[in-house]
Design a protein around this motif. Structure first.
Motif, short mmCIF file in Angstrom:
data_model
loop_
_atom_site.label_atom_id
_atom_site.label_comp_id
_atom_site.label_asym_id
_atom_site.label_seq_id
_atom_site.Cartn_x
_atom_site.Cartn_y
_atom_site.Cartn_z
N TYR A 20 0.84 -1.20 0.00
CA TYR A 20 0.00 0.00 0.00
C TYR A 20 0.88 1.25 0.00
N CYS A 34 -4.14 0.14 7.56
CA CYS A 34 -4.84 -1.13 7.82
C CYS A 34 -4.92 -1.43 9.31
N TRP A 80 5.97 2.67 -0.08
CA TRP A 80 5.01 1.57 -0.04
C TRP A 80 5.30 0.71 1.18
N TYR A 103 -12.83 2.11 2.61
CA TYR A 103 -12.09 2.19 1.34
C TYR A 103 -12.89 1.63 0.18
N SER A 156 -6.27 -2.22 -3.71
CA SER A 156 -7.26 -1.14 -3.74
C SER A 156 -6.82 0.00 -4.66
N HIS A 157 -6.24 -0.35 -5.80
CA HIS A 157 -5.81 0.67 -6.75
C HIS A 157 -6.81 0.77 -7.89
N THR A 178 -5.57 3.75 0.31
CA THR A 178 -4.94 3.01 1.40
C THR A 178 -5.84 3.04 2.63
#
Length: 343
Positions: free
Chosen positions: A8, A26, A106, A144, A226-227, A259
């Motif tokens: 992420y 997270c 990341w 998200y 989640s992109h 994210t």
């Protein structure tokens, strides 16, 4: 709720200066800092002495020094020293694998032993002078998955972004959604229409007549964790649309790194890369400003939507054909979550 054995975006690389940066990813409280050889490290934002947040400390000689009593922490989460005390026997705090690439840091919030650099997505445009990038960061109080829903169904542009990128033709033109492995693609192609204000500006910037009829496209691609990358653009009508010669179109990719912070909040790293006039920094700044305003309109809608959902947990949301992109993306996430749980 979210995948943890994934990469992420934690922050922009420039956010980590000579001071530590605290951030929750997270549901994991982390502190990022530049340690030995200026390499970025991430450890749990928790001092093993009295539980103080290490992000309130400082960086000294490549180590993280707690701002409460001066305990020194190494890049691997092990204590190094503390004035007047022997702290070598302290249990280490969590450390998290990190990679600095594409101007971002990341982080892998899951099992460090499973961190796989090959799972980091590849984006050729960030390191290609033929493209220009400008972007920003918003903190948004929403699940998200609501942001993924938003980006995979662009019919909301007609209403939320009516003065910039919205137009009725988006509602009137059906989209097509398919799943390719773990990727979900929703596409829409509009022909012979008037460009909305944002794209009129882009046409002028690429020396195209802003009052000309255009063919417009939107191709949204979700990929785990989640992109969402969205190919967008306009071309002079009849010149080939998406496949038109670069001189006849204005083409960009909207970059969305979502994210999860907690179950109901996110760090949203947004931006746009473009292929026209990549050396024009003033244009980059203008597009970045315009895009920032557009996404700020989403922010209020998503936060109010999240509040409504939390206040009415018994109410089941309806699903229409325009929701296919978000629905299929959630199915991918759910399937991968089940696999991660089994592993």
């Amino acid at each position: 709720m979210f995948l943890k054995n994934e990469w992420y975006v934690a922050c922009r690389a420039e956010e980590i200066t000579d001071k530590p940066l605290g951030r929750k990813i997270c549901n994991e409280s982390m502190v990022f800092f530049r340690g030995l050889e200026n390499r970025v490290s991430a450890v749990e934002d928790f001092c093993p002495h009295r539980g103080a947040p290490l992000s309130l400390g400082r960086v000294c000689n490549g180590h993280l020094v707690c701002g409460y009593h001066g305990l020194t922490m190494g890049c691997d989460g092990h204590t190094v020293s503390m004035p007047g005390h022997n702290v070598r026997g302290f249990e280490p705090v969590k450390s998290f694998p990190v990679i600095e690439r594409y101007g971002f840091v990341w982080v892998w919030p899951g099992d460090p032993a499973k961190a796989n650099i090959d799972k980091l997505p590849v984006f050729e445009w960030f390191e290609n002078p033929a493209w220009a990038y400008g972007g920003g960061h918003y903190h948004i109080a929403c699940d998200y998955r609501l942001m993924i829903d938003n980006l995979m169904d662009l019919t909301h542009e007609t209403y939320v972004h009516a003065t910039s990128i919205g137009q009725t033709e988006i509602d009137e033109t059906p989209s097509r959604t398919i799943t390719e492995g773990n990727t979900v693609v929703t596409s829409r192609f509009m022909e012979g229409i008037k460009a909305p204000p944002f794209w009129q500006m882009a046409m002028r910037a690429n020396d195209l007549p802003d009052d000309a009829k255009v063919d417009r496209w939107q191709i949204c691609r979700f990929s785990p964790p989640s992109h969402v990358m969205i190919e967008v653009g306009v071309a002079l009508a009849g010149k080939g649309g998406y496949d038109a010669d670069p001189k006849d179109k204005a083409y960009s990719v909207v970059v969305d790194f979502i994210t999860p912070e907690t179950d109901t909040s996110i760090h949203y790293f947004w931006g746009m890369v473009r292929q026209f006039k990549p050396q024009d920094q003033a244009l980059t700044a203008r597009i970045q400003e315009g895009q920032g305003k557009i996404f700020s309109e989403d922010l209020e809608m998503l936060e109010r939507q999240q509040k409504n959902i939390l206040a009415n947990p018994e109410r089941k949301l309806k699903v229409l054909s325009i929701d296919a992109g978000g629905v299929m993306s959630r199915r991918v996430i759910d399937r991968l979550l089940a696999l991660e749980k089994e592993a």
